[in-house]
Design a protein around this motif. Sequence first.
Motif, PDB file in Angstrom:
ATOM      1  N   LEU A 171       0.821  -1.220   0.000  1.00  0.00           N
ATOM      2  CA  LEU A 171       0.000   0.000   0.000  1.00  0.00           C
ATOM      3  C   LEU A 171       0.855   1.272   0.000  1.00  0.00           C
ATOM      4  N   ARG A 172       2.107   1.154  -0.410  1.00  0.00           N
ATOM      5  CA  ARG A 172       3.086   2.260  -0.377  1.00  0.00           C
ATOM      6  C   ARG A 172       3.301   2.811   1.027  1.00  0.00           C
ATOM      7  N   LEU A 173       3.025   1.987   2.035  1.00  0.00           N
ATOM      8  CA  LEU A 173       3.219   2.439   3.417  1.00  0.00           C
ATOM      9  C   LEU A 173       4.644   2.109   3.852  1.00  0.00           C
ATOM     10  N   ASP A 174       5.014   2.589   5.039  1.00  0.00           N
ATOM     11  CA  ASP A 174       6.380   2.331   5.492  1.00  0.00           C
ATOM     12  C   ASP A 174       6.529   0.876   5.958  1.00  0.00           C
ATOM     13  N   GLU A 175       7.785   0.536   6.290  1.00  0.00           N
ATOM     14  CA  GLU A 175       8.116  -0.849   6.665  1.00  0.00           C
ATOM     15  C   GLU A 175       7.243  -1.379   7.799  1.00  0.00           C
ATOM     16  N   GLU A 176       7.101  -0.549   8.871  1.00  0.00           N
ATOM     17  CA  GLU A 176       6.389  -1.031  10.055  1.00  0.00           C
ATOM     18  C   GLU A 176       4.925  -1.348   9.736  1.00  0.00           C
ATOM     19  N   LEU A 177       4.281  -0.432   9.012  1.00  0.00           N
ATOM     20  CA  LEU A 177       2.862  -0.648   8.693  1.00  0.00           C
ATOM     21  C   LEU A 177       2.695  -1.809   7.715  1.00  0.00           C
ATOM     22  N   SER A 178       3.604  -1.883   6.740  1.00  0.00           N
ATOM     23  CA  SER A 178       3.538  -2.997   5.778  1.00  0.00           C
ATOM     24  C   SER A 178       3.655  -4.324   6.521  1.00  0.00           C
ATOM     25  N   GLU A 179       4.558  -4.326   7.475  1.00  0.00           N
ATOM     26  CA  GLU A 179       4.797  -5.543   8.259  1.00  0.00           C
ATOM     27  C   GLU A 179       3.523  -5.958   9.023  1.00  0.00           C
ATOM     28  N   ARG A 180       2.832  -4.969   9.584  1.00  0.00           N
ATOM     29  CA  ARG A 180       1.604  -5.289  10.341  1.00  0.00           C
ATOM     30  C   ARG A 180       0.567  -5.933   9.419  1.00  0.00           C
ATOM     31  N   ILE A 181       0.445  -5.383   8.214  1.00  0.00           N
ATOM     32  CA  ILE A 181      -0.533  -5.945   7.265  1.00  0.00           C
ATOM     33  C   ILE A 181      -0.092  -7.357   6.857  1.00  0.00           C
ATOM     34  N   ARG A 182       1.206  -7.486   6.589  1.00  0.00           N
ATOM     35  CA  ARG A 182       1.718  -8.784   6.157  1.00  0.00           C
ATOM     36  C   ARG A 182       1.487  -9.839   7.244  1.00  0.00           C
ATOM     37  N   GLU A 183       1.788  -9.468   8.490  1.00  0.00           N
ATOM     38  CA  GLU A 183       1.591 -10.430   9.595  1.00  0.00           C
ATOM     39  C   GLU A 183       0.141 -10.886   9.681  1.00  0.00           C
ATOM     40  N   GLU A 184      -0.772  -9.918   9.540  1.00  0.00           N
ATOM     41  CA  GLU A 184      -2.198 -10.241   9.615  1.00  0.00           C
ATOM     42  C   GLU A 184      -2.570 -11.259   8.526  1.00  0.00           C
ATOM     43  N   LEU A 185      -2.101 -10.981   7.306  1.00  0.00           N
ATOM     44  CA  LEU A 185      -2.475 -11.864   6.195  1.00  0.00           C
ATOM     45  C   LEU A 185      -1.729 -13.196   6.255  1.00  0.00           C
ATOM     46  N   GLU A 186      -0.497 -13.160   6.706  1.00  0.00           N
ATOM     47  CA  GLU A 186       0.237 -14.434   6.869  1.00  0.00           C
ATOM     48  C   GLU A 186      -0.466 -15.310   7.898  1.00  0.00           C
ATOM     49  N   GLY A 187      -1.036 -14.645   8.905  1.00  0.00           N
ATOM     50  CA  GLY A 187      -1.755 -15.366   9.961  1.00  0.00           C
ATOM     51  C   GLY A 187      -2.930 -16.178   9.430  1.00  0.00           C
ATOM     52  N   ILE A 188      -3.462 -15.790   8.286  1.00  0.00           N
ATOM     53  CA  ILE A 188      -4.557 -16.604   7.729  1.00  0.00           C
ATOM     54  C   ILE A 188      -4.078 -17.390   6.503  1.00  0.00           C
ATOM     55  N   GLY A 189      -2.760 -17.442   6.346  1.00  0.00           N
ATOM     56  CA  GLY A 189      -2.211 -18.367   5.346  1.00  0.00           C
ATOM     57  C   GLY A 189      -1.726 -17.761   4.040  1.00  0.00           C
ATOM     58  N   VAL A 190      -1.743 -16.430   3.882  1.00  0.00           N
ATOM     59  CA  VAL A 190      -1.249 -15.855   2.616  1.00  0.00           C
ATOM     60  C   VAL A 190       0.283 -15.998   2.587  1.00  0.00           C
ATOM     61  N   GLU A 191       0.768 -16.506   1.452  1.00  0.00           N
ATOM     62  CA  GLU A 191       2.224 -16.666   1.303  1.00  0.00           C
ATOM     63  C   GLU A 191       2.756 -15.489   0.496  1.00  0.00           C
ATOM     64  N   PHE A 192       3.681 -14.708   1.081  1.00  0.00           N
ATOM     65  CA  PHE A 192       4.162 -13.495   0.416  1.00  0.00           C
ATOM     66  C   PHE A 192       5.449 -13.740  -0.363  1.00  0.00           C
ATOM     67  N   HIS A 193       5.495 -13.188  -1.580  1.00  0.00           N
ATOM     68  CA  HIS A 193       6.724 -13.174  -2.377  1.00  0.00           C
ATOM     69  C   HIS A 193       7.002 -11.710  -2.689  1.00  0.00           C
ATOM     70  N   LEU A 194       7.712 -11.036  -1.778  1.00  0.00           N
ATOM     71  CA  LEU A 194       7.953  -9.595  -1.956  1.00  0.00           C
ATOM     72  C   LEU A 194       9.275  -9.377  -2.688  1.00  0.00           C
ATOM     73  N   GLU A 195       9.432  -8.149  -3.186  1.00  0.00           N
ATOM     74  CA  GLU A 195      10.639  -7.793  -3.962  1.00  0.00           C
ATOM     75  C   GLU A 195      10.901  -8.837  -5.048  1.00  0.00           C
ATOM     76  N   THR A 196       9.822  -9.203  -5.700  1.00  0.00           N
ATOM     77  CA  THR A 196       9.890 -10.257  -6.714  1.00  0.00           C
ATOM     78  C   THR A 196       9.332  -9.724  -8.030  1.00  0.00           C
ATOM     79  N   ASN A 197      10.150  -9.750  -9.051  1.00  0.00           N
ATOM     80  CA  ASN A 197       9.712  -9.269 -10.370  1.00  0.00           C
ATOM     81  C   ASN A 197       9.311 -10.431 -11.252  1.00  0.00           C
ATOM     82  N   VAL A 198       8.145 -10.300 -11.858  1.00  0.00           N
ATOM     83  CA  VAL A 198       7.691 -11.360 -12.762  1.00  0.00           C
ATOM     84  C   VAL A 198       8.330 -11.137 -14.130  1.00  0.00           C
TER      85      VAL A 198
END
Length: 359
Positions: A171-198
């Motif tokens: 969401l173009r937010l800073d590291e701390e806020l991004s991390e909070r969102i990521r933790e929430e979604l990881e908690g329900i099973g979302v697997e993140f592939h960040l800094e990844t170019n297709v």
Amino acid sequence: MKVVIVGNGPGGVELAKNLSGEFEVAVIEREELPHYSKPMLSHYIAGFLPEEKLFPLPSDWYEKRGIDLHLGTSAVLIDRAKRVLVTSKGAFPYDALVLATGARAREPAFQGKEHMLTLRTFGDARRIKEKLEEEGEMVILGGGFIALELAGNVAKAGYKVKLVHRKRNLLRLDEELSERIREELEGIGVEFHLETNVLSASENGLNTDRGHIPGRLKVCAFGIVPNKELAVRSGIHAGRGILIDDRFRTSAEDVYAIGDCAEYNGIICGTAKAATEHAKVLANLLRGVEDRYDFNFRSTVFKFADMNIALIGRTQGEGKWLDEETKVFYEDGKAVGAVVLGNVRRAFRLENAIREGLP
Ligand code: FAD
């Protein structure tokens, strides 16, 4: 006075509602479907919402308000000299013409884009839902609110979800806020592939600069392209979107633009909340009542799985946590925005406080 509105999305509908009864209002919409809620599409895909609940307006809604609705009708050209909108089903004379043509999903530029789906319309959502039920898993590209909403809902429904994003921050937010969102979604099973170019897509997955990510259902949710073609074809100035001033006026006399199709000072708002607020302000201006929309202080609330998040004003730069859930952003020592996790009511109070000059 005859007001013709192109587009039956939240901007067009809100404007028609506000002006009906006072003006002669016609709405021109190229889709055959009645108005539906795009923010609820990912809830529908995940199976949390039956199809009929996507359509919030009763069938006699327009008729009751005297709004002349034309579904399945494409606006093709504005004859500015004659003040007529030319459509696939005839000409509509106007005193004021409002372009609320919205945007479409940005398509990928990499090879194999025919193996990718995008999400914008009800038709897109239906295709994605069918494929999700077949495959049982989904790969999502993007780190904006549409990608996160979709990931949250689909994972919450028990499907396997991978989210691929070229940046580290969400969401173009800073590291701390991004991390909070990521933790929430990881908690329900979302697997993140960040800094990844297709690099390319194939039927069975994505080739990225960090290796192969398998998945037969792949959805691009990384940005929008404003629908400006009608304006451009009619000689109206456009940049990324249809260029407007702070009264929603385009470069053509008596032609206005609101919502996702409009660009003010480099800003494309891109939310349903902004589109409806534009409509309310423009309705006032058309009836001669002074009003303003503050393009530089916008706010929205999103829900990613069970996490509410409110973005208020400017959400980048120097930030300070007020408490565990509230981060306020400052410029020259003055609060200019905030991110509130969880408590939406608190977010509304904070929004008002910042508007009024919270120190
Ligand atoms: P649109 O809703 O795009 O409507 C424009 C209409 O114009 C369309 O129906 C189109 O068919 C029609 N049209 C275009 N060109 C022509 C033409 N030439 N002739 C006739 N008709 C034409 N926003 C939020 O605030 N919160 C959310 O949680 C949220 N979630 C979202 C989730 C998803 C999956 C998506 C896709 C969007 C989401 N949004 C959300 C964004 C929000 O839906 C858009 O910002 C909003 O719909 C913009 O409204 P609009 O009226 O400007 O345009």
